[in-house]
Design a protein around this motif. Sequence first.
Motif, PDB file in Angstrom:
ATOM      1  N   UNK A  77      27.381  34.246   0.846  1.00 36.86           N
ATOM      2  CA  UNK A  77      26.985  34.852   2.223  1.00 36.86           C
ATOM      3  C   UNK A  77      26.238  33.782   2.788  1.00 36.86           C
ATOM      4  N   UNK A  78      25.327  32.762   2.294  1.00 39.99           N
ATOM      5  CA  UNK A  78      24.788  31.492   2.854  1.00 39.99           C
ATOM      6  C   UNK A  78      25.870  30.599   3.492  1.00 39.99           C
ATOM      7  N   UNK A  79      26.997  30.404   2.753  1.00 44.70           N
ATOM      8  CA  UNK A  79      28.019  29.538   3.008  1.00 44.70           C
ATOM      9  C   UNK A  79      28.676  30.104   4.385  1.00 44.70           C
ATOM     10  N   UNK A  80      28.923  31.381   4.224  1.00 43.81           N
ATOM     11  CA  UNK A  80      29.420  32.176   5.609  1.00 43.81           C
ATOM     12  C   UNK A  80      28.601  32.017   6.771  1.00 43.81           C
ATOM     13  N   UNK A  81      27.355  32.468   6.420  1.00 41.18           N
ATOM     14  CA  UNK A  81      26.318  31.975   7.737  1.00 41.18           C
ATOM     15  C   UNK A  81      26.140  30.643   8.050  1.00 41.18           C
ATOM     16  N   UNK A  82      26.404  29.573   7.248  1.00 39.13           N
ATOM     17  CA  UNK A  82      26.344  28.288   7.742  1.00 39.13           C
ATOM     18  C   UNK A  82      27.600  28.343   8.745  1.00 39.13           C
TER      19      UNK A  82
ATOM     20  N   UNK B  53      33.211  19.895   0.515  1.00 40.52           N
ATOM     21  CA  UNK B  53      34.168  21.018   1.431  1.00 40.52           C
ATOM     22  C   UNK B  53      33.571  21.139   2.684  1.00 40.52           C
ATOM     23  N   UNK B  54      34.778  20.820   3.406  1.00 40.17           N
ATOM     24  CA  UNK B  54      34.513  20.726   4.927  1.00 40.17           C
ATOM     25  C   UNK B  54      34.404  22.137   5.438  1.00 40.17           C
ATOM     26  N   UNK B  55      33.259  22.738   6.134  1.00 38.73           N
ATOM     27  CA  UNK B  55      33.177  23.954   6.688  1.00 38.73           C
ATOM     28  C   UNK B  55      33.903  24.139   7.801  1.00 38.73           C
ATOM     29  N   UNK B  56      34.484  25.353   8.206  1.00 40.98           N
ATOM     30  CA  UNK B  56      34.905  25.499   9.395  1.00 40.98           C
ATOM     31  C   UNK B  56      34.083  25.059  10.599  1.00 40.98           C
ATOM     32  N   UNK B  57      34.759  24.550  11.639  1.00 44.71           N
ATOM     33  CA  UNK B  57      33.749  24.242  12.662  1.00 44.71           C
ATOM     34  C   UNK B  57      33.312  22.640  12.540  1.00 44.71           C
TER      35      UNK B  57
ATOM     36  N   UNK C  74      38.270  20.568  -0.007  1.00 48.03           N
ATOM     37  CA  UNK C  74      37.605  21.337  -0.710  1.00 48.03           C
ATOM     38  C   UNK C  74      37.477  21.014  -2.092  1.00 48.03           C
ATOM     39  N   UNK C  75      36.753  20.275  -2.508  1.00 49.27           N
ATOM     40  CA  UNK C  75      36.739  19.954  -4.008  1.00 49.27           C
ATOM     41  C   UNK C  75      35.457  19.741  -4.551  1.00 49.27           C
ATOM     42  N   UNK C  76      35.299  19.707  -5.586  1.00 48.77           N
ATOM     43  CA  UNK C  76      33.865  19.653  -6.205  1.00 48.77           C
ATOM     44  C   UNK C  76      33.690  18.560  -7.276  1.00 48.77           C
ATOM     45  N   UNK C  77      32.709  17.729  -6.805  1.00 48.31           N
ATOM     46  CA  UNK C  77      32.538  16.578  -7.895  1.00 48.31           C
ATOM     47  C   UNK C  77      31.563  16.762  -8.850  1.00 48.31           C
ATOM     48  N   UNK C  78      31.815  16.577 -10.161  1.00 54.31           N
ATOM     49  CA  UNK C  78      31.053  16.740 -11.153  1.00 54.31           C
ATOM     50  C   UNK C  78      30.422  15.383 -11.779  1.00 54.31           C
ATOM     51  N   UNK C  79      29.389  14.971 -11.272  1.00 56.63           N
ATOM     52  CA  UNK C  79      28.844  13.773 -11.761  1.00 56.63           C
ATOM     53  C   UNK C  79      28.034  14.032 -13.217  1.00 56.63           C
ATOM     54  N   UNK C  80      28.270  12.950 -14.082  1.00 53.41           N
ATOM     55  CA  UNK C  80      27.373  12.925 -15.227  1.00 53.41           C
ATOM     56  C   UNK C  80      26.115  12.334 -14.650  1.00 53.41           C
ATOM     57  N   UNK C  81      25.024  12.906 -15.256  1.00 55.43           N
ATOM     58  CA  UNK C  81      23.745  12.851 -14.621  1.00 55.43           C
ATOM     59  C   UNK C  81      22.465  12.386 -15.483  1.00 55.43           C
TER      60      UNK C  81
END
Length: 371
Positions: A333-338, A105-109, A123-130
């Motif tokens: 909130x952490x993402x917003x703060x970043x 996900x590309x954060x703004x800025x 803005x996507x999510x990779x679900x990697x088998x682990x």
Amino acid sequence: MYRVASIGGDGIGPEIIREGKKVLDATGETYGFDIEWHDFDIGADRYLRTGEVLTEDDLHELGKFRAIYFGAIGDKRVAPGILEKGILLRIRFHFDQYVNLRPIRMLSGTVTPLAGKGPEDIDFVVVRENTEDFYVGIGSRFRGFQKTTLSVERELYHAEFNLDIESDADELAYQIGVVSREGAARVIEYAFELARTRKKKLTSVDKANVLSEIYGLWREVFSEQAKKYPDVTTEFSFVDAITMWFVKNPEWFDVVVTPNMFGDIITDLGAMIQGGLGLAPGGNINPGGTSMFEPIHGSAPKYRGLGIANPMATIWAGSLLLDHLGEHQAGAAIINALEKTIADGVVTRDMGGSASTSAVGDYVSQAIRGS
Ligand code: IPM
Ligand code: MN
């Protein structure tokens, strides 16, 4: 009150984990919970001192926690593979952390190398088998082997490619990839459930056109699971092709589910398109057990102790950790703060700024207190 294990590890690991803990503590103060940290001395230093990589006792103790906050491992004084396999992979396998969740996900800025693409596209999510695939560790090397030594492999090669591998090879190695029906089903199911909470689109990655045994089974299991989720749009992509689409059309993707090794490769590419390895977090998740959250980058030994390492991937991994504990508002909130921190230009060198590792941690913490 949450009890969380922490492993700083090697190189820049301890510095970035220090900032991550700082931010999580500030988040707890603001959102009404406490974290009791339990630090584990695991990594190259201990290995060189005692010869122990990861003991049964360590695993037993770590198993008492729902979450482990993990920095990075890898050190020049130790041969490659010993710490990576002996610590990181051992924890993933031992605790059956079958989902490796990697948001792209590309954060703004932030700046992406992809011309004309922005946060709304990436803005996507990779679900990697682990826990399976070529990571299961089954393989061998042979030197001067006998005609009879490798009958199974020989037959396989003869059947598919008509190669006479015994004739003049004096050394060979093989490594086997494994996909099980259960192993594929559980991670694919996790990805479908995740897709349901997002844009309801799921892409499955494989190489079933060539490695048709293991990824043929993967594909079959995916198709069966898809029947249970008629509300989710699905598609298949070969791994080589998806590297191309990540660059050309990242906006096509919402949730991507992939076998282990392809997931390793495409998430480094994902990290680059979202703005760099310094920003990419990951969660190793066992929904019913002990999970582990980490930046996906390594220990960057040459930056150790200089105070210039970017702690943002680790801080973001802390957000995933809170999500996992059910503290969704605090995680967000952490993402917003970043994003605020980036907008205010408090970023490390790799992102074009001059802030120190701890200045970034302080600033993100302040942003959370003010949220
Ligand atoms: C990752 C890393 C690990 C992996 C290594 C260090 C074992 O590259 O987390 O992506 O291959 O999974
Ligand atoms: Mn990797």
